[in-house]
Each structure stands twice: as C-alpha cells, then as structure tokens.
Design a protein around this motif. Sequence first.
Motif, PDB file in Angstrom:
ATOM      1  N   UNK A 118       0.849  -1.191   0.000  1.00 40.06           N
ATOM      2  CA  UNK A 118       0.000   0.000   0.000  1.00 40.06           C
ATOM      3  C   UNK A 118       0.881   1.235   0.000  1.00 40.06           C
ATOM      4  N   UNK A 119       0.763   2.077  -1.009  1.00 41.40           N
ATOM      5  CA  UNK A 119       1.632   3.242  -1.095  1.00 41.40           C
ATOM      6  C   UNK A 119       1.081   4.425  -0.306  1.00 41.40           C
ATOM      7  N   UNK A 120      -0.210   4.416   0.018  1.00 37.84           N
ATOM      8  CA  UNK A 120      -0.749   5.472   0.876  1.00 37.84           C
ATOM      9  C   UNK A 120      -1.903   4.907   1.690  1.00 37.84           C
ATOM     10  N   UNK A 121      -1.996   5.370   2.932  1.00 41.75           N
ATOM     11  CA  UNK A 121      -2.978   4.818   3.851  1.00 41.75           C
ATOM     12  C   UNK A 121      -3.698   5.932   4.586  1.00 41.75           C
ATOM     13  N   UNK A 122      -5.018   5.938   4.606  1.00 41.39           N
ATOM     14  CA  UNK A 122      -5.756   6.965   5.343  1.00 41.39           C
ATOM     15  C   UNK A 122      -5.571   6.809   6.846  1.00 41.39           C
ATOM     16  N   UNK A 123      -5.440   7.919   7.547  1.00 44.46           N
ATOM     17  CA  UNK A 123      -5.376   7.878   9.004  1.00 44.46           C
ATOM     18  C   UNK A 123      -6.490   8.702   9.655  1.00 44.46           C
ATOM     19  N   UNK A 124      -7.195   9.525   8.877  1.00 44.54           N
ATOM     20  CA  UNK A 124      -8.256  10.374   9.420  1.00 44.54           C
ATOM     21  C   UNK A 124      -9.482  10.279   8.533  1.00 44.54           C
ATOM     22  N   UNK A 125     -10.638  10.030   9.124  1.00 47.49           N
ATOM     23  CA  UNK A 125     -11.889  10.086   8.369  1.00 47.49           C
ATOM     24  C   UNK A 125     -12.280  11.526   8.101  1.00 47.49           C
ATOM     25  N   UNK A 126     -13.103  11.732   7.063  1.00 49.50           N
ATOM     26  CA  UNK A 126     -13.622  13.061   6.794  1.00 49.50           C
ATOM     27  C   UNK A 126     -14.497  13.519   7.954  1.00 49.50           C
ATOM     28  N   UNK A 127     -14.394  14.784   8.310  1.00 48.30           N
ATOM     29  CA  UNK A 127     -15.161  15.318   9.433  1.00 48.30           C
ATOM     30  C   UNK A 127     -15.377  16.812   9.241  1.00 48.30           C
ATOM     31  N   UNK A 128     -16.352  17.344   9.938  1.00 41.00           N
ATOM     32  CA  UNK A 128     -16.590  18.785   9.995  1.00 41.00           C
ATOM     33  C   UNK A 128     -16.500  19.219  11.445  1.00 41.00           C
ATOM     34  N   UNK A 129     -15.689  20.229  11.731  1.00 41.11           N
ATOM     35  CA  UNK A 129     -15.615  20.783  13.069  1.00 41.11           C
ATOM     36  C   UNK A 129     -16.140  22.217  13.019  1.00 41.11           C
ATOM     37  N   UNK A 130     -17.070  22.523  13.915  1.00 34.84           N
ATOM     38  CA  UNK A 130     -17.769  23.801  13.903  1.00 34.84           C
ATOM     39  C   UNK A 130     -17.592  24.505  15.236  1.00 34.84           C
ATOM     40  N   UNK A 131     -17.624  25.841  15.196  1.00 27.15           N
ATOM     41  CA  UNK A 131     -17.581  26.625  16.433  1.00 27.15           C
ATOM     42  C   UNK A 131     -18.979  27.014  16.909  1.00 27.15           C
ATOM     43  N   UNK A 132     -19.991  26.346  16.416  1.00 27.17           N
ATOM     44  CA  UNK A 132     -21.374  26.752  16.697  1.00 27.17           C
ATOM     45  C   UNK A 132     -21.778  26.487  18.143  1.00 27.17           C
ATOM     46  N   UNK A 133     -22.531  27.418  18.699  1.00 27.82           N
ATOM     47  CA  UNK A 133     -23.349  27.150  19.867  1.00 27.82           C
ATOM     48  C   UNK A 133     -22.690  27.165  21.217  1.00 27.82           C
ATOM     49  N   UNK A 134     -21.531  27.813  21.382  1.00 27.82           N
ATOM     50  CA  UNK A 134     -20.902  27.846  22.698  1.00 27.82           C
ATOM     51  C   UNK A 134     -20.294  29.219  22.937  1.00 27.82           C
ATOM     52  N   UNK A 135     -20.335  29.688  24.161  1.00 26.95           N
ATOM     53  CA  UNK A 135     -19.839  31.023  24.474  1.00 26.95           C
ATOM     54  C   UNK A 135     -18.329  31.126  24.297  1.00 26.95           C
ATOM     55  N   UNK A 136     -17.610  29.986  24.360  1.00 21.37           N
ATOM     56  CA  UNK A 136     -16.164  30.021  24.125  1.00 21.37           C
ATOM     57  C   UNK A 136     -15.826  30.140  22.642  1.00 21.37           C
TER      58      UNK A 136
END
Length: 274
Positions: A30-48
């Motif tokens: 295998x010449x390349x291997x995934x280590x992270x799944x696709x994801x969305x990170x949001x800053x929604x909905x918190x006072x911080x």
Amino acid sequence: MKQIIQEQNFHYLSTLAVFTLVLFPSYSFAEECPVTNAAVVSNAGDSNALGSISQSFNIPPGYETISGRIKFLSNEWPRWFGTEYNDTYLARFAAPGKMSILASGNVNSSSWGAGILGYNGATPEINYTLDVAGLAGKTASLYYEVRDVGDTIVDSALAVDSVKVIRTQQYLPAGGGSFNGNGTIAGTYGQGVKLTFKNLNVLGTTLSVKDSSPFGQTKELILLPLQSVTFTFTRFGEEPMGWSFDVSTKSDAFVVSYSMESTWVTGMPVNPCY
C-alpha cells in the motif's frame, strides 16, 4: 454544543477512505494509507466560540510523508467579510521532536466561493504535505480548530478530508549477522527480501542461498575476497509472511557477514493502513 463533528462523504471529496495498491512484478504494498476520516468541526453554539478535534496515530516504518486537505467554511462571508468578525482556522501536527502548522488563516485573508454543507461560503481546497522522516514508530497527533472572532453568533467550520501517510521506502532494514559455516536465516518478513553477503575472508568462497518455501529459488556463486553480493527473493501473499533461507558453502574457509532488507519489518501492522 460547542463542537460538532459529522463524518460523511462531502461532495468535493472523491477519494475518501481509499488506498491504492501498486503492483510490482511479484509483490505489492500500500503506497498510501488513510489515518483520518472526513469530518466537519464547527464553532457553533458555545460562548467560548471554539470548535476542535484531535487525533493520535502511529507512523509506520517506511511512510515518511503526510498529506491532507481542508476547506474553510463560514457564514461570516459575504456580509461580514472585511470586518472585525474575522473567524480563524488552524491545522497543526505534533510528534516527538517535531511540531508544524499545516494550514492556518481567517475569513478576511481567504478567497471565497459558493458554500457547501449549509454554509454561505467555502474556500478552495487547501492542500498540505509534511515530511515525517525519522518519526517511524512514534505517535503523532493532528489537531484542527475553528474559532469565532468578534461574536459568538455567526458560525464558521472546517471540513477535513481524509489525511494519508504516504510510503516513500520500498525496502527497510531488517537485521543481519554472520556465518562461519552452514546455517539458516528465518523470520517474519515481507513479500520482498534482500540479502546482502560480504566475504570477510582473504580467500574466495562458494556461497549458496536457498529459499526453503515451496517453489523457492536457490542462488549461488563464488564470492571473491572482501566482495559483496545482493540476492533478492520475492513471493506473492499477505504481509507479513514467514521466510527461511538455508545458507551453505562447499569451501573449507567460510566467513561472511550479511544484512537484510524487507518490504515488511517489525513495527508495521499486518495492514499498515490505519
């Protein structure tokens, strides 16, 4: 909720969770291997007003490059573009002895186009690569964040594509030793094994190396004083696999050293993809 993580196939991510097998004459890896799944990170909905995700993984031997891509998404664009509501994003890598910023930016410094995933705007894909040579076997961490600036009302997000480790070395050191008579080299290695012998004697010697597996090859020659030779053995199958080599001579004086290289070495998982 401050952090929103959604694993999904984004319509612009066409190679999510795919690895490629490169075929050689009698073996592959295998010449390349995934280590992270696709994801969305949001800053929604918190006072911080900070959303973040992180991940740790081991870097396999022979894999010396990390690549990935992200998109910055925001509802600050277009109405609040160029104002103090300048949301930011950051992608960072950390491992023992190495830290690197993979990508960073903000609303005002970015180019914007049509939005995706419910956000008004999206940047072009942001691609990055990182040299991780020398970190084999060490634990690495990836960290992604998106931060509200100036308010906690209008949200931004970071779309993370699958991150990959890329193999850069075909053969890796796998040990060595010496012989002063007939003997055997046995162990668990990959689909390809290279054995390099050096005659340490002041006299020439015969050398025979037999792969004892079914249909295995025998390679032999006369090795001159202080001369070296490399024999390459290949076999198709799943890595790791067992090998046994019978080393023999017909000469009275036989003193040779040897070193090994293999397409699979200890420290690689059975399947080096994470």
